[in-house]
Scaffold this active site. Structure first.
Site, mmCIF file in Angstrom:
data_model
loop_
_atom_site.group_PDB
_atom_site.id
_atom_site.type_symbol
_atom_site.label_atom_id
_atom_site.label_comp_id
_atom_site.label_asym_id
_atom_site.label_seq_id
_atom_site.Cartn_x
_atom_site.Cartn_y
_atom_site.Cartn_z
ATOM 1 N N ILE A 155 -44.964 -42.481 -25.935
ATOM 2 C CA ILE A 155 -45.412 -43.396 -24.856
ATOM 3 C C ILE A 155 -46.869 -44.554 -24.362
ATOM 4 O O ILE A 155 -46.732 -44.909 -24.962
ATOM 5 C CB ILE A 155 -45.158 -43.731 -23.230
ATOM 6 C CG1 ILE A 155 -43.867 -42.840 -23.090
ATOM 7 C CG2 ILE A 155 -45.439 -44.245 -22.327
ATOM 8 C CD1 ILE A 155 -42.704 -42.279 -21.552
ATOM 9 N N CYS A 204 -49.907 -38.622 -20.253
ATOM 10 C CA CYS A 204 -49.506 -37.336 -20.586
ATOM 11 C C CYS A 204 -48.516 -36.744 -19.688
ATOM 12 O O CYS A 204 -48.181 -37.200 -18.529
ATOM 13 C CB CYS A 204 -50.819 -36.614 -20.246
ATOM 14 S SG CYS A 204 -51.820 -36.645 -18.417
ATOM 15 N N SER A 232 -46.817 -42.364 -15.139
ATOM 16 C CA SER A 232 -46.632 -40.792 -16.172
ATOM 17 C C SER A 232 -45.983 -39.617 -14.562
ATOM 18 O O SER A 232 -44.697 -39.744 -14.366
ATOM 19 C CB SER A 232 -47.347 -39.914 -16.731
ATOM 20 O OG SER A 232 -46.744 -38.801 -17.067
ATOM 21 N N ARG A 233 -46.564 -39.059 -13.791
ATOM 22 C CA ARG A 233 -46.139 -38.447 -12.825
ATOM 23 C C ARG A 233 -47.313 -38.247 -12.008
ATOM 24 O O ARG A 233 -48.722 -38.075 -12.107
ATOM 25 C CB ARG A 233 -46.152 -36.766 -13.109
ATOM 26 C CG ARG A 233 -44.966 -36.480 -14.087
ATOM 27 C CD ARG A 233 -43.649 -37.106 -13.263
ATOM 28 N NE ARG A 233 -42.288 -36.335 -13.979
ATOM 29 C CZ ARG A 233 -41.537 -38.216 -14.456
ATOM 30 N NH1 ARG A 233 -41.586 -38.592 -14.733
ATOM 31 N NH2 ARG A 233 -40.661 -37.183 -15.346
ATOM 32 N N ASP A 257 -46.614 -46.393 -10.358
ATOM 33 C CA ASP A 257 -45.025 -46.365 -11.514
ATOM 34 C C ASP A 257 -44.818 -45.102 -10.874
ATOM 35 O O ASP A 257 -43.651 -44.655 -10.329
ATOM 36 C CB ASP A 257 -44.741 -46.977 -12.459
ATOM 37 C CG ASP A 257 -43.353 -47.048 -11.739
ATOM 38 O OD1 ASP A 257 -42.160 -47.935 -11.652
ATOM 39 O OD2 ASP A 257 -42.562 -46.135 -13.018
ATOM 40 N N GLU A 262 -43.395 -39.270 -4.159
ATOM 41 C CA GLU A 262 -42.373 -39.939 -4.227
ATOM 42 C C GLU A 262 -41.114 -40.230 -3.821
ATOM 43 O O GLU A 262 -40.395 -39.771 -3.788
ATOM 44 C CB GLU A 262 -41.971 -40.957 -5.800
ATOM 45 C CG GLU A 262 -41.843 -39.885 -6.803
ATOM 46 C CD GLU A 262 -41.870 -40.092 -7.923
ATOM 47 O OE1 GLU A 262 -43.300 -41.080 -8.875
ATOM 48 O OE2 GLU A 262 -40.629 -39.992 -8.682
ATOM 49 N N HIS A 294 -40.882 -45.885 -9.533
ATOM 50 C CA HIS A 294 -41.021 -45.190 -10.794
ATOM 51 C C HIS A 294 -39.227 -46.046 -11.403
ATOM 52 O O HIS A 294 -38.188 -45.534 -11.063
ATOM 53 C CB HIS A 294 -40.310 -43.477 -10.078
ATOM 54 C CG HIS A 294 -40.242 -43.034 -11.160
ATOM 55 N ND1 HIS A 294 -40.326 -41.183 -11.238
ATOM 56 C CD2 HIS A 294 -39.139 -43.082 -12.212
ATOM 57 C CE1 HIS A 294 -40.377 -40.810 -12.066
ATOM 58 N NE2 HIS A 294 -40.127 -41.135 -12.679
HETATM 59 P P1 NAI Z 1 -45.105 -37.119 -24.983
HETATM 60 O O1 NAI Z 1 -44.086 -35.507 -24.933
HETATM 61 O O2 NAI Z 1 -44.280 -37.201 -26.539
HETATM 62 O O3 NAI Z 1 -46.448 -37.180 -25.329
HETATM 63 C C1 NAI Z 1 -46.837 -36.446 -23.651
HETATM 64 C C2 NAI Z 1 -48.904 -36.512 -24.593
HETATM 65 O O4 NAI Z 1 -49.802 -35.366 -23.439
HETATM 66 C C3 NAI Z 1 -48.569 -35.180 -25.733
HETATM 67 O O5 NAI Z 1 -49.231 -35.975 -26.978
HETATM 68 C C4 NAI Z 1 -49.317 -34.155 -25.074
HETATM 69 O O6 NAI Z 1 -50.064 -33.667 -26.216
HETATM 70 C C5 NAI Z 1 -50.216 -34.938 -24.381
HETATM 71 N N1 NAI Z 1 -51.020 -33.870 -23.092
HETATM 72 C C6 NAI Z 1 -50.433 -32.560 -22.741
HETATM 73 N N2 NAI Z 1 -51.750 -32.290 -22.219
HETATM 74 C C7 NAI Z 1 -51.997 -32.780 -22.504
HETATM 75 C C8 NAI Z 1 -53.516 -33.280 -21.220
HETATM 76 N N3 NAI Z 1 -54.289 -31.626 -20.489
HETATM 77 N N4 NAI Z 1 -54.544 -34.354 -21.892
HETATM 78 C C9 NAI Z 1 -54.019 -35.227 -22.457
HETATM 79 N N5 NAI Z 1 -53.226 -34.877 -23.073
HETATM 80 C C10 NAI Z 1 -52.063 -34.416 -23.138
HETATM 81 O O7 NAI Z 1 -44.067 -37.261 -23.705
HETATM 82 P P2 NAI Z 1 -43.866 -38.977 -23.406
HETATM 83 O O8 NAI Z 1 -42.023 -39.355 -23.754
HETATM 84 O O9 NAI Z 1 -44.753 -39.782 -24.040
HETATM 85 O O10 NAI Z 1 -44.327 -38.867 -21.909
HETATM 86 C C11 NAI Z 1 -44.961 -38.983 -21.241
HETATM 87 C C12 NAI Z 1 -44.926 -38.805 -19.651
HETATM 88 O O11 NAI Z 1 -44.273 -40.057 -19.094
HETATM 89 C C13 NAI Z 1 -44.068 -37.451 -19.390
HETATM 90 O O12 NAI Z 1 -44.405 -36.353 -19.447
HETATM 91 C C14 NAI Z 1 -43.352 -38.508 -18.417
HETATM 92 O O13 NAI Z 1 -44.030 -37.505 -16.777
HETATM 93 C C15 NAI Z 1 -43.631 -39.582 -18.172
HETATM 94 N N6 NAI Z 1 -42.744 -40.585 -18.043
HETATM 95 C C16 NAI Z 1 -42.493 -41.559 -16.765
HETATM 96 C C17 NAI Z 1 -41.488 -42.076 -16.663
HETATM 97 C C18 NAI Z 1 -41.364 -43.708 -15.556
HETATM 98 O O14 NAI Z 1 -40.130 -43.906 -15.489
HETATM 99 N N7 NAI Z 1 -42.602 -43.701 -14.940
HETATM 100 C C19 NAI Z 1 -40.434 -42.544 -17.940
HETATM 101 C C20 NAI Z 1 -40.610 -41.010 -18.959
HETATM 102 C C21 NAI Z 1 -41.310 -40.175 -18.842
#
Ligand code: NAI
Length: 333
Positions: A155, A204, A232-233, A257, A262, A294
Site C-alpha cells: 500500500i 505500516c 493503516s491502524r 480512516d 473504532e 475504515h
Molecule cells: P505490507 O505487509 O505489504 O507492508 C507493510 C510494510 O510496513 C512493510 O514493508 C514493513 O517492512 C513495514 N514496516 C513494518 N514495521 C515498520 C516500522 N516500524 N516502520 C516503518 N515501516 C514498517 O502491508 P500492506 O498491504 O501495505 O498494508 C499496510 C497496512 O495497511 C496493514 O498492516 C493494515 O494495517 C492496513 N490496511 C488498512 C486497510 C483499510 O481499509 N484502511 C485495508 C488493508 C490494510
C-alpha cells in the site's frame, strides 16, 4: 466446510456468496461481531470467518476450539487482533488475505489528503446551502511538497508512486527498503522524515513497536502545520496527543480512516445514538479533521479479491489445492 461468518454486512454476504457459489462450503452469515458472548454461534462449525474488529483474543479462541472450530479465516490482511500464539497452542489454524488491492487503500489515503487540503467536504456543504464564499477554504499546492511515507509495503509503495506522480518529493521509512521505489522515494531515518515532511502518511502494520508511533514526542518533531494521514491502524496514533497537536496548531490537518477505539463505532449506523467516546467526539469538532469509517478497502475490486482469497483459503485448508495463506507465530513481530 461449514463456516460461521461474523460481522457480516450485506456486501460481505453478496461477495462471499458469489465467490463460494461453485464450492462445497456452507456459509452461515451472522451480523454479530465475534466476541466472547457470540463465540457459541460457532458451535459445530469447522471454520469461522472474521473481520478486523472481531475479538480473537485467547479467551475467544479457546471457546472456538472447544466448539470444534479448526480454522480462523480472516477477511483482512492485518492480523494484529489475533492472539496467534494462543491459536497455535490450541491447534487452530489462522489464514488471511495477504493482498487484495493495495490501490484501494492507497487511493483512499490520497482522497483524504486531497479532500482535506482543498476542504472539499466543507465546500460541498457550503455550495449546497448557497454559500459561495471561499474564506476558510485555502489550500496549498501538493506539487513540490515533501510527503513522508511510513511503511513501504504494497500500500505504501502504491501511495508513494501516486504522490510522486503529483510532483511531490517522497521520503520513506521502512526497516526493509524496497528497490521498487528507486528514483521515486528516498529512504531516511524517522526523525529526518518527521522534520522534513509536509505530509506524513502511515502504511505500516500495527505491532508492539509501531503502537503510538505518532505520539506527543513525534508530533513535536514534525513540521509545524503538518498534514497527518492514517489509513493503516488506529493504534499507530495516540489520538489524545493528536487532539493536543490540533489545538495548539502544530498539526495542520488530520485525515483518518482508522481510529484507536473504532471497534465500538465503525461499520455501524449509530446516528440515533449518543457517541460516548469523548476523544472521538472532540476530533469531530475540528474543521481540519476528516474521518472516514475504515472504508479504505471498500472497492468492488478489493471485495471481489477478499471473497475469492477467503474461499481459496477454505479450499486449501480442505486439501483441494491452492495455497493456504497462513498466519504463523513467526510473522508476529
Ligand atoms: P505490507 O505487509 O505489504 O507492508 C507493510 C510494510 O510496513 C512493510 O514493508 C514493513 O517492512 C513495514 N514496516 C513494518 N514495521 C515498520 C516500522 N516500524 N516502520 C516503518 N515501516 C514498517 O502491508 P500492506 O498491504 O501495505 O498494508 C499496510 C497496512 O495497511 C496493514 O498492516 C493494515 O494495517 C492496513 N490496511 C488498512 C486497510 C483499510 O481499509 N484502511 C485495508 C488493508 C490494510
Amino acid at each position: 466446510m461449514r463456516v460461521a461468518v461474523f460481522s457480516t454486512k450485506p456486501y460481505d454476504e453478496r461477495f462471499l456468496s458469489r465467490a463460494a457459489n461453485a464450492s462445497a462450503h456452507a456459509l452461515t452469515f451472522h451480523e454479530a461481531r465475534l466476541v466472547p458472548a457470540t463465540a457459541s454461534l460457532a458451535e459445530g462449525y469447522d471454520a469461522v470467518c472474521a473481520f478486523v474488529n472481531d475479538d480473537l483474543s485467547r479467551a475467544v479462541l479457546e471457546r472456538l476450539a472447544d466448539a470444534g472450530v479448526r480454522l480462523v479465516a480472516l477477511r483482512s490482511a492485518g492480523f494484529n487482533h489475533v492472539d496467534v500464539a494462543a491459536a497455535e497452542a490450541l491447534g487452530l489454524h489462522v489464514a488471511r488475505v495477504p493482498a487484495y488491492s493495495p490501490h484501494a487503500v492507497a487511493e483512499h489515503a490520497l482522497a483524504l489528503l486531497l479532500a482535506l487540503n482543498r476542504k472539499i467536504y466543507r465546500a460541498y456543504n457550503r455550495v449546497r446551502e448557497g454559500n459561495f464564499s471561499l474564506e476558510g477554504l485555502l489550500g496549498f499546492d501538493l506539487a513540490g511538497k515533501t510527503v513522508g511515507v511510513i511503511g513501504t509495503g504494497q500500500i505504501g509503495r502504491a501511495f508513494a508512486r501516486m504522490v510522486h506522480g503529483l510532483g511531490c518529493e517522497v521520503l520513506a521509512l521502512d526497516p526493509t527498503p524496497s528497490p521498487e521505489l528507486d528514483g521515486i522515494a528516498t529512504y531516511v531515518e524517522r526523525d529526518a522524515l518527521f522534520a522534513a515532511s509536509d505530509v506524513v502518511s502511515l502504511h505500516c502494520p500495527l505491532t508492539p513497536e509501531t503502537y503510538h508511533l505518532i505520539d506527543e514526542g513525534a508530533i513535536r518533531r514534525m513540521k509545524e502545520g503538518v498534514t497527518l494521514i492514517n489509513t493503516s491502524r488506529g493504534q499507530l496514533v495516540d489520538t489524545r496527543a493528536v487532539v493536543e497537536g490540533l489545538k495548539d496548531g502544530r498539526i495542520g490537518r488530520v485525515g483518518l480512516d482508522v481510529y484507536e477505539e473504532e471497534g465500538d463505532l465503525f461499520f455501524e449506523d449509530l446516528s440515533n445514538r449518543v457517541i460516548r467516546d469523548d476523544v472521538f467526539a472532540r476530533l469531530q469538532t475540528f474543521p481540519n479533521v476528516l474521518v472516514t469509517g475504515h472504508q479504505g478497502f471498500f472497492t468492488e475490486e478489493a471485495l471481489t479479491n477478499i471473497a475469492a482469497t477467503t474461499v481459496a483459503n477454505l479450499d486449501a485448508f480442505e486439501g483441494r489445492g491452492g495455497e493456504l495463506h497462513r498466519v504463523t507465530r513467526a510473522m508476529v513481530v
